[in-house]
Design an enzyme around this catalytic site. Structure first.
Site, PDB file in Angstrom:
ATOM      1  N   SER A  19       0.846  -1.191   0.000  1.00  0.00           N
ATOM      2  CA  SER A  19       0.000   0.000   0.000  1.00  0.00           C
ATOM      3  C   SER A  19       0.888   1.250   0.000  1.00  0.00           C
ATOM      4  O   SER A  19       1.734   1.395  -0.872  1.00  0.00           O
ATOM      5  CB  SER A  19      -0.956  -0.050   1.193  1.00  0.00           C
ATOM      6  OG  SER A  19      -2.007   0.879   1.048  1.00  0.00           O
ATOM      7  N   GLU A  67      -9.256  -5.634  -3.890  1.00  0.00           N
ATOM      8  CA  GLU A  67      -8.603  -4.652  -3.032  1.00  0.00           C
ATOM      9  C   GLU A  67      -9.597  -3.787  -2.240  1.00  0.00           C
ATOM     10  O   GLU A  67      -9.506  -3.664  -1.021  1.00  0.00           O
ATOM     11  CB  GLU A  67      -7.711  -3.732  -3.873  1.00  0.00           C
ATOM     12  CG  GLU A  67      -6.524  -4.411  -4.531  1.00  0.00           C
ATOM     13  CD  GLU A  67      -5.322  -4.525  -3.604  1.00  0.00           C
ATOM     14  OE1 GLU A  67      -5.450  -4.167  -2.425  1.00  0.00           O
ATOM     15  OE2 GLU A  67      -4.261  -4.961  -4.078  1.00  0.00           O
ATOM     16  N   HIS A 105      -7.734  -5.738   0.314  1.00  0.00           N
ATOM     17  CA  HIS A 105      -6.497  -5.008   0.561  1.00  0.00           C
ATOM     18  C   HIS A 105      -5.915  -5.398   1.922  1.00  0.00           C
ATOM     19  O   HIS A 105      -6.615  -5.418   2.936  1.00  0.00           O
ATOM     20  CB  HIS A 105      -6.793  -3.504   0.541  1.00  0.00           C
ATOM     21  CG  HIS A 105      -5.608  -2.623   0.559  1.00  0.00           C
ATOM     22  ND1 HIS A 105      -4.685  -2.584  -0.464  1.00  0.00           N
ATOM     23  CD2 HIS A 105      -5.160  -1.731   1.486  1.00  0.00           C
ATOM     24  CE1 HIS A 105      -3.752  -1.702  -0.191  1.00  0.00           C
ATOM     25  NE2 HIS A 105      -4.003  -1.177   0.997  1.00  0.00           N
TER      26      HIS A 105
END
Length: 495
Positions: free
Chosen positions: A188, A310, A406
Site C-alpha cells: 500500500s 482490493e 487489501h
C-alpha cells in the site's frame, strides 16, 4: 554477539530473543535510532544524524510511533505525551556476524498517515527464521512527513526511509546481514514509497531489489501540495510559513488536518488522506513511472502485484457505505475519466454483479490494480526484470464479503497467520491450506531477496506472467484483465 549486543555507528545496542521464534534462533533489536527526533530544531527538516550514546542502549521494547490519529485499521497508538524520538528501526535476525544473509527492509503502509513497524502484523520473526535479516522502519507520516512547508524539503517521510537505508548499509553486517544484498519492500503506501525510492536520486545504490504489494497510484505535484499546506495553515490559524507551523504541537497539526479533511468534497466516500508523495522537487524530481520506464531503475529487480478484491476492505470493513444506486457508478466513471462504455465492459467481466460489486471492482482498479500493472510494464520497458503476482485467496469472515481484500496478503507473506489479524480473517482460524500458502509466500520473498528469482517466470514486453497466490496456486502466461482496456487513455500522472 555477546548477550545480544551489537555495535552500531551510534553505539552498542542490546536486543532480546524473539518470543515468536519457534527454534529460538531469532534475536530482535527494537527501535534503534537511525536519525534524530524530528522536532525542535529538526522539525520539518531532512533527517539529521542521531546523537551517539555511551554504554549499551536497551533495545528490547518498541519506542513511540510517529504522530498520527487512529483513523485507519493498523494505526499505531500515539499520544501527545510520547517522546518525539520516532525515527527508529527494528531488526530481526537469526544470522550472526560474518553470515552475510540477504536483507529485507520493510516500509509499512497506512495511506501515508498512519502505521509503525511495531505493528504485530509486521513481526519479522518467521522471515528471519527463513534466512533473511528483516528491518522494519518507522518514518514520518501525515503532514510531518509529506506536508508542504515553505522553505523545507517535501517528502520528508521518503528522506527518512533513505536515511534508514543508509543506516542499513553502514550497520547491518553487525546483525549478520549483507549490505550489498538489500531488498526494500512495502505494501500500500509502503509500496508507493518503494516505487518512489526506485526513482529517487538519493536512494540510488542503497538497495538491489524491490517488493511492492498493492501500489497506490496517488501522487501530487508541488503546486497541489502547496495548496493543501495553505489550507492546513489556515485551519490551524497560523501564517503559512515554516516558523509558525513548526511552533504548533503535532496534536494541533493533526487537528488542522482533520478539519481540512472534514471540509473536503468526497463524492459520497470519506477521503482518508490529503498526503502522498510530492513530485517535482529535488527529492522526487520525476514521476516514478516515467523515470522507471526510461530505465532509471533497470538494475533493480522488482516483485510486484495486487490482491483480487482490493477495495472491499474499505467498503465492507473500513467504513459504513451504501452503494446500491446506478447513479453512483456513473458518477464514479465520470470522475475517473474512463471511456463511456466502461460500465458495459465491467459488466461483461462481472456478469450479473450488483452495483456494490461493480463499484468495488472499479475502485480497486483505480486505487491499486492499474497502477501496479503499469509499474511492472514500465519496469520491463526500462530494461528491468519484473515478476508479477495476483493474491486471490479469500477471507472467510463476514460471509466472504471481504474476498481477497487489501492487506489480506500481509499475514501470509510475514508468516503471522497465528496472530490476531489472521484469526479475525478466517472463521475458526486459518486452515492447513492457508498455512501452506503462507510458507510458499515466505519462500518466494526469501528466494527473491537472496537471488532475484521468486520461483516463476519474469514478465516480458509481450505479457505480464502472473503467479496467482491461492489454495491451490496457479501460473498464468499473461494477466487476464479485460477491463484494463477502459484505462488505456487515463493518465495516472500526479495531480
Amino acid at each position: 554477539m555477546t548477550e545480544n549486543v551489537v555495535t552500531t555507528t551510534g553505539g552498542r545496542v542490546r536486543g532480546t530473543d524473539s518470543p515468536r521464534s519457534e527454534d529460538g534462533s531469532v534475536i530482535v533489536h527494537r527501535s534503534i535510532p537511525y536519525a534524530a527526533a524530528p522536532f525542535g530544531e529538526h522539525r520539518f527538516a531532512a533527517p539529521a544524524p542521531a546523537a551517539p550514546w555511551d554504554g549499551v542502549r536497551d533495545c528490547t521494547a518498541f519506542g513511540p510511533p510517529a504522530p498520527q490519529r487512529p483513523h485507519l485499521v493498523g494505526a499505531a497508538a500515539w499520544s501527545p505525551e510520547m517522546s518525539g524520538d520516532c525515527l527508529t528501526l527494528s531488526v530481526w535476525s537469526s544470522a550472526r556476524p560474518g553470515d552475510r544473509a540477504p536483507v529485507l527492509v520493510w516500509i509499512h503502509g497506512g495511506a501515508y498517515i498512519v502505521g509503525a513497524s511495531s505493528e504485530p502484523a509486521y513481526d519479522g520473526t518467521r522471515l528471519a527464521e527463513s534466512g533473511l535479516v528483516v528491518v522494519g522502519v518507522n518514518y514520518r507520516v501525515g503532514f510531518e512527513g509529506f506536508g508542504h512547508v515553505p522553505g523545507r524539503p517535501d517528502n520528508r517521510g521518503l528522506l527518512d526511509q533513505i536515511a534508514a537505508l543508509r543506516w542499513v548499509r553502514d550497520n547491518i553486517e553487525g546483525f549478520g546481514g549483507d549490505p550489498g544484498n538489500v531488498t526494500v519492500a512495502g505494501e500500500s503506501a509502503g509500496a508507493g514509497s518503494v516505487v518512489c525510492l526506485m526513482a529517487a536520486p538519493d536512494a540510488r545504490g542503497l538497495f538491489r531489489r524491490a517488493i511492492a504489494h498493492s501500489v497506490p497510484g496517488d501522487m501530487i505535484t508541488t503546486g497541489t501540495a502547496r495548496f493543501i499546506g495553505e489550507r492546513i495553515a489556515r485551519a490551524a490559524g497560523v501564517p503559512y510559513e515554516a516558523e509558525s507551523l513548526a511552533a504548533l504541537s503535532p496534536e494541533k497539526v493533526l487537528d488542522a488536518v482533520d478539519a481540512v479533511l472534514a471540509d473536503s468534497p468526497s463524492g459520497g466516500f470519506k477521503p482518508f488522506t490529503c498526503f502522498t508523495p510530492v513530485v517535482g522537487g529535488p527529492e522526487l524530481p520525476e514521476e516514478p513511472l516515467a523515470a522507471i520506464a526510461r530505465g532509471g531503475a533497470a538494475g533493480v529487480d522488482l516483485l510486484t502485484g495486487h490482491n483480487a478484491h482490493e477495495f472491499r476492505l474499505f467498503t465492507e470493513l473500513g467504513q459504513e457505505v451504501r452503494i446500491d444506486e446506478e447513479e453512483v457508478l456513473h458518477a464514479l466513471v465520470s470522475r475517473l475519466g474512463l471511456r463511456k462504455d466502461a460500465l458495459e465492459v465491467y459488466r461483461g467481466t462481472l456478469p450479473g454483479a450488483p452495483v456494490r460489486e461493480l463499484f468495488n471492482a472499479i475502485q480497486s482498479d483505480a486505487m491499486f490494480c492499474e497502477y501496479t500493472a503499469r509499474l511492472a510494464e514500465a519496469h520491463v520497458d526500462g530494461g528491468g526484470r519484473a515478476f508479477f503476482f495476483l493474491f486471490a485467496a479469500r477471507s472467510t469472515v463476514l460471509g466472504g464479503r471481504l474476498g481477497a481484500c487489501h492487506g489480506l496478503d500481509l499475514p501470509f507473506a510475514f508468516g503471522n497467520l497465528d496472530g490476531d489479524f489472521g484469526a479475525f480473517l478466517f472463521e475458526g482460524g486459518p486452515g492447513e491450506e492457508h498455512h501452506a500458502l503462507s510458507a510458499r509466500m515466505i519462500a518466494a520473498w526469501r528466494d527473491f531477496a537472496a537471488t532475484g528469482d521468486p520461483g516463476w517466470p519474469a514478465s516480458t514486453s509481450a505479457a505480464l506472467s502472473v503467479k496467482e497466490w491461492n489454495t491451490p496456486d496457479a501460473l498464468h502466461p499473461e494477466l487476464v484483465a479485460p477491463a484494463r482496456a477502459v484505462w488505456a487513455e487515463v493518465s495516472l500522472a500526479p495531480k
